[in-house]
Design an enzyme around this catalytic site. Structure first.
Site, PDB file in Angstrom:
ATOM      1  N   ARG A  16       0.835  -1.215   0.000  1.00 49.19           N
ATOM      2  CA  ARG A  16       0.000   0.000   0.000  1.00 49.19           C
ATOM      3  C   ARG A  16       0.866   1.260   0.000  1.00 49.19           C
ATOM      4  O   ARG A  16       0.549   2.260   0.651  1.00 49.19           O
ATOM      5  CB  ARG A  16      -0.959  -0.008   1.204  1.00 49.19           C
ATOM      6  N   LYS A  19      -0.973   4.472  -0.859  1.00 53.35           N
ATOM      7  CA  LYS A  19      -1.793   4.967   0.253  1.00 53.35           C
ATOM      8  C   LYS A  19      -0.951   5.802   1.222  1.00 53.35           C
ATOM      9  O   LYS A  19      -1.299   6.927   1.569  1.00 53.35           O
ATOM     10  CB  LYS A  19      -2.399   3.775   0.996  1.00 53.35           C
ATOM     11  N   ARG A 529      -8.098   4.711   0.414  1.00 51.05           N
ATOM     12  CA  ARG A 529      -8.799   3.721   1.240  1.00 51.05           C
ATOM     13  C   ARG A 529      -8.806   2.344   0.594  1.00 51.05           C
ATOM     14  O   ARG A 529      -9.156   2.200  -0.566  1.00 51.05           O
ATOM     15  CB  ARG A 529     -10.252   4.138   1.439  1.00 51.05           C
ATOM     16  N   CYS A 530      -8.444   1.351   1.381  1.00 48.46           N
ATOM     17  CA  CYS A 530      -8.426  -0.021   0.887  1.00 48.46           C
ATOM     18  C   CYS A 530      -9.269  -0.897   1.797  1.00 48.46           C
ATOM     19  O   CYS A 530      -9.434  -0.588   2.973  1.00 48.46           O
ATOM     20  CB  CYS A 530      -7.008  -0.567   0.882  1.00 48.46           C
ATOM     21  N   TRP A 575     -19.703  -8.177   0.618  1.00 51.94           N
ATOM     22  CA  TRP A 575     -18.413  -7.568   0.942  1.00 51.94           C
ATOM     23  C   TRP A 575     -17.297  -8.589   1.112  1.00 51.94           C
ATOM     24  O   TRP A 575     -16.267  -8.309   1.718  1.00 51.94           O
ATOM     25  CB  TRP A 575     -18.556  -6.661   2.175  1.00 51.94           C
ATOM     26  N   GLU A 619     -26.899  -2.629  -3.165  1.00 51.37           N
ATOM     27  CA  GLU A 619     -25.768  -2.654  -4.096  1.00 51.37           C
ATOM     28  C   GLU A 619     -25.518  -4.034  -4.689  1.00 51.37           C
ATOM     29  O   GLU A 619     -24.741  -4.173  -5.616  1.00 51.37           O
ATOM     30  CB  GLU A 619     -24.503  -2.094  -3.426  1.00 51.37           C
ATOM     31  N   HIS A 655     -31.263  -2.426   9.076  1.00 54.55           N
ATOM     32  CA  HIS A 655     -30.763  -1.086   8.791  1.00 54.55           C
ATOM     33  C   HIS A 655     -30.118  -1.077   7.417  1.00 54.55           C
ATOM     34  O   HIS A 655     -29.397  -1.997   7.056  1.00 54.55           O
ATOM     35  CB  HIS A 655     -29.739  -0.660   9.851  1.00 54.55           C
ATOM     36  N   HIS A 708     -22.455  11.418   9.118  1.00 56.82           N
ATOM     37  CA  HIS A 708     -21.209  11.493   8.344  1.00 56.82           C
ATOM     38  C   HIS A 708     -20.569  12.870   8.481  1.00 56.82           C
ATOM     39  O   HIS A 708     -19.446  13.086   8.062  1.00 56.82           O
ATOM     40  CB  HIS A 708     -21.468  11.178   6.869  1.00 56.82           C
TER      41      HIS A 708
HETATM   42  N1  GLN Z   1     -24.624  -1.510  13.260  1.00 54.71           N
HETATM   43  C1  GLN Z   1     -23.659  -0.888  12.410  1.00 54.71           C
HETATM   44  C2  GLN Z   1     -23.095   0.355  13.077  1.00 54.71           C
HETATM   45  O1  GLN Z   1     -23.797   1.025  13.728  1.00 54.71           O
HETATM   46  C3  GLN Z   1     -24.253  -0.509  11.070  1.00 54.71           C
HETATM   47  C4  GLN Z   1     -23.235   0.062  10.154  1.00 54.71           C
HETATM   48  C5  GLN Z   1     -23.718   0.230   8.730  1.00 54.71           C
HETATM   49  O2  GLN Z   1     -24.856   0.132   8.448  1.00 54.71           O
HETATM   50  N2  GLN Z   1     -22.844   0.503   7.815  1.00 54.71           N
HETATM   51  O3  GLN Z   1     -21.947   0.694  12.926  1.00 54.71           O
HETATM   52 ZN    ZN Z   2     -25.757   2.738   7.897  1.00 59.87          ZN
END
Ligand code: GLN
Ligand code: ZN
Length: 778
Positions: A16, A19, A529-530, A575, A619, A655, A708
């Site tokens: 890396r 990076k 980012r990796c 993932w 996705e 979620h 974020h």
């Molecule tokens: N439960 C995870 C967190 O709160 C959910 C993260 C996500 O959805 N990317 O970090």
């Molecule tokens: Zn989330």
């Protein structure tokens, strides 16, 4: 046949290097020269690797400091006017577009939070990969002109090293497609006439530089294209005639399908197709592609890490080689950007497992073996073929891969194993009685701030410097604090905070059978980012409970319901590098059973609310719409399998992160989660409207806080969002929560934000149901 090549090579470096060079430069510790020197050394090394595998050309133009689409924005001279660049040099402009002007990393300042006119370009996924590119911005005023020497310098650099060069550019139509119109109602395809002359100039210049072949990437030919875009192809490529190198048009990631004939007839000199994603199409392309054109067969999987079945590949290639002779070329299916660089450097895997794998370097060797087998006969590569065959045979028969118990369990799974006993309305009644939550219950998404200290404790435990007892004590101390803070804040449904988790997939993968983890298998996600995706190599099962201890400990500290936190099967699949010897669906079902066991154990241990996170659900959608329903059906079933082994009174949450839900709402509703939490604050609740119009039947928690961003929204702001939510979602179905987990935030913002959030919920509660008892801090 004798010509081999690759569409692209990973840029980040085996260790890396890129990076670390980027990050040192961004911190102001090094100068641009040092960064350029690292980049130059990496290119040289990667070209050497390509030549060592006897590729006919090295590929030039695939390297990028941050992102290759961003390089094109500069090359084509279409930096958005909103940045107001005047005197800044190319590199400065480059990183301002990539990261915004404050120089924070996009992960914390993102494309969405307000940097005035200097917010970074938006980032989005490169087709169906986990690589993110920077989105070009187009307006009716956008014009193009060749504006960077970078590509030409790199061509000269490779030539000076004595390499034969194939240059690569994103094709003009794919470049426009990847961008976004910033003016309402503007069709970015209208820019094509301005763009093509610039491509003409670039091609002419490459020709003058002595480049014989240019690779033009047009992967959008594998998508469902609007008719106008389809039709644009022929005219566009006809206009690229004149002084230019030969053009190899490349497509990848999916079948050409209805674009096959169109693509074969384009006025170019060669065509590359993805024979891994669309194996049945290779022969059809060979039929349709005029005999004088080069056919580049993308025969080695550029998206996964398994050693190839070379015998099968040869069987497929032989007739093509006979038919097309020197006009058959061999390559990986797509750029190798999406796989780690070198298996030889991997010390985290055992020898047997390693013998089943191939990273970028090994894939180029496989290409070379295929070339030799076709040009000189199989005897010339007898040993290499035998070795590959032996590895494949061993893998197919390995008891590490096949677990009869898992197969038997799946086979015996009743059709209705993905159904809760009672319909939602009845479950809702039972759950409301059992849980006794107030109207507009407040909760969080799972993680709480991951302090430096926590990370250190986890790392020390992993290295064996912290023993089990000390580690557990440290985590429990953290959980106790998190619980106490949530009670003080007056939240209704608590979480344990996930301090023991480094990554939401890795944490579970490490405890499941069938998963392996590399030490150096890095793949670029965006910029510096990796990620290091787990390798799912065998049947998946859960040897022991994974989260029950932490969750029940947390529950023991409070009277309020403690929400158990799990990652869902679709996200774990999405993932990871997955098996290529069985359908994704089957692997996902196995993971679903493992999660199902965990859910059942949590419920048995007295946990009344369990959240199964599926941020990657959307996705996973295939690139072609015709395949959407099939995916949604099995992915939905897998989620439900994981969620359905509980009593009706147990509340299942899910979620999902920032996603466009409108076109998959029926599938989201079909998940039948009792509660779904989603990111909606960034879009000012716009995303929620679809749920309202669709009459989404179950409970829903639209995020009221964009976690974020480091900015803490006020009570009024969150209240305003909640009021908007009340307009489209029935009050009794509404939850109050942030957009996503809080692990990247600091404690000060976290507490301030949650305090405001609870107050906002309280205000609305008092107004809408003043007679109901408010939840009060303990
Ligand atoms: N439960 C995870 C967190 O709160 C959910 C993260 C996500 O959805 N990317 O970090
Ligand atoms: Zn989330």
């Amino acid at each position: 046949m004798n010509t081999t090549h690759t569409l692209g090579f990973p840029r980040i470096g085996l260790k890396r290097e890129l990076k670390f060079a980027l990050e040192a430069f961004w911190r102001g510790e090094t100068r641009a020269d040092a960064l350029h020197e690292t980049a130059r050394a990496l290119r040289a090394r990667h070209w050497d690797i390509q030549r060592a595998a006897s590729l006919s050309f090295v590929t030039v133009g695939d390297f990028a400091l941050y992102d290759h689409v961003l390089d094109h924005i500069q090359l084509l001279g279409c930096e958005p006017a909103r940045f107001g660049f005047t005197e800044e040099d190319e590199l400065t402009r480059h990183f301002i577009m990539a990261r915004g002007v404050h120089g924070q990393s996009p992960s914390c300042c993102g494309a969405h939070h307000d940097h005035g006119d200097q917010r970074a370009l938006e980032m989005t996924k490169w087709f169906d990969t986990n690589y993110h590119y920077l989105v070009p911005e187009f307006t009716p005023e956008t014009r193009f002109k060749p504006s960077s020497e970078r590509l030409f310098d790199q061509v000269a650099e490779a030539q000076a090293l004595g390499h034969p060069v194939k240059a690569v550019l994103i094709g003009p139509l794919t470049f426009l497609w990847l961008g976004k119109a910033k003016t309402e109602g503007f069709d970015r395809l209208d820019l094509l006439e301005h763009l093509l002359p610039v491509y003409g100039e670039l091609l002419a210049r490459l020709r003058r530089q002595g480049v014989e072949w240019v690779q033009l990437d047009e992967p959008i030919l594998g998508l469902d294209l609007p008719e106008r875009w389809r039709q644009a192809f022929e005219g566009a490529y006809a206009r690229l005639a004149g002084e230019r190198p030969k053009i190899l048009l490349t497509t990848y990631f999916s079948a050409l399908a209805d674009n096959l004939r169109l693509t074969c007839q384009l006025p170019v000199d060669g065509l590359h197709v993805d024979a891994v994603r669309a194996p049945d199409e290779l022969a059809r392309v060979a039929d349709w592609l005029p005999a004088h054109k080069v056919l580049s067969a993308g025969i080695i999987d550029g998206r996964n890490i398994w050693r190839a079945d070379l015998d099968a590949a040869l069987a497929q290639l032989r007739p093509l080689a006979e038919q097309r002779g020197e006009r058959l070329w061999l390559a990986p299916s797509c750029s190798l950007l999406h796989v780690p660089i070198d298996l030889a450097a991997e010390d985290g895997l055992d020898a047997e497992l390693k013998s089943w794998l191939a990273f970028a370097r090994q894939k180029l060797d496989e290409i070379n073996v295929l070339r030799l087998a076709l040009s000189e006969g199989e005897d010339a590569v007898h040993d290499a073929l035998a070795e590959a065959r032996a590895a494949l045979t061993a893998r197919r028969a390995s008891p590490r891969v096949h677990d009869d118990k898992v197969a038997a369990r799946l086979a015996a799974l009743p059709e209705n194993a993905d159904r809760r006993a009672a319909p939602f309305a009845e479950r809702q009644r039972l759950q409301h009685t059992a849980l006794g939550l107030p109207l507009l219950p407040t909760t969080t998404i799972g993680s709480f701030p991951q302090t430096q200290e926590l990370r250190k404790a986890r790392a020390a435990f992993k290295r064996g410097e912290l023993d089990q007892a000390a580690y557990e004590a440290r985590m429990k101390e953290e959980i106790a604090q998190v619980v106490q803070k949530q009670e003080a804040l007056g939240l209704d449904v608590l979480v344990h905070g996930e301090p023991e988790r480094n990554d939401m997939v890795e944490y579970f993968g490490e405890q499941l059978a069938g998963f392996a983890f590399t030490r150096n298998g890095w793949v670029q996600s965006y910029g510096s980012r990796c990620v290091k995706p787990p390798v799912i190599f065998g049947d998946v099962s859960r040897p022991a409970p994974m989260t029950v201890g932490w969750t029940t400990f947390a529950q023991s500290l409070t009277e309020k319901p403690m929400k158990g936190m799990l990652t869902g099967p679709v996200t774990i699949l999405q993932w990871s590098f997955v098996r290529d010897d069985q359908p994704r669906k089957t692997t996902c079902e196995q993971i679903a059973l493992a999660i199902r066991d965990e859910v059942a154990d949590l419920a048995r241990a007295g946990i009344r609310i369990i959240q199964i996170d599926e941020p990657a659900f959307r996705e996973g959608l295939p690139l072609r719409r015709a395949q959407w329903q099939d995916y949604l059906d099995w992915a939905g079933r897998c989620f439900r399998i994981s969620a359905s082994a509980v009593e009706d009174a147990t509340q299942i949450h899910t979620h999902m992160c920032y996603s466009e839900f409108n076109d998959i709402l029926p599938a989201i509703a079909a998940l039948d989660a009792d509660v779904i939490t989603i990111e909606t604050s960034r879009s000012d609740m716009e995303l929620l409207k679809g749920f309202g119009a669709f009459h989404y039947p179950n409970e829903i928690g639209p995020g009221v806080w964009d976690i974020h961003s480091p900015r803490v929204p006020s009570v009024e702001e969150m209240e305003r969002l909640l009021r908007k939510a009340c307009e489209v979602i029935p009050l009794k179905n509404l939850w109050v929560n942030p957009d996503c987990g809080l692990k990247t935030r600091g404690w000060a913002e976290t507490e301030a934000g949650l305090r405001n959030m609870v107050s906002a919920a309280q205000r609305l509660r008092n107004e809408r149901a003043p007679t109901l008892a408010p939840s009060k801090p303990v």
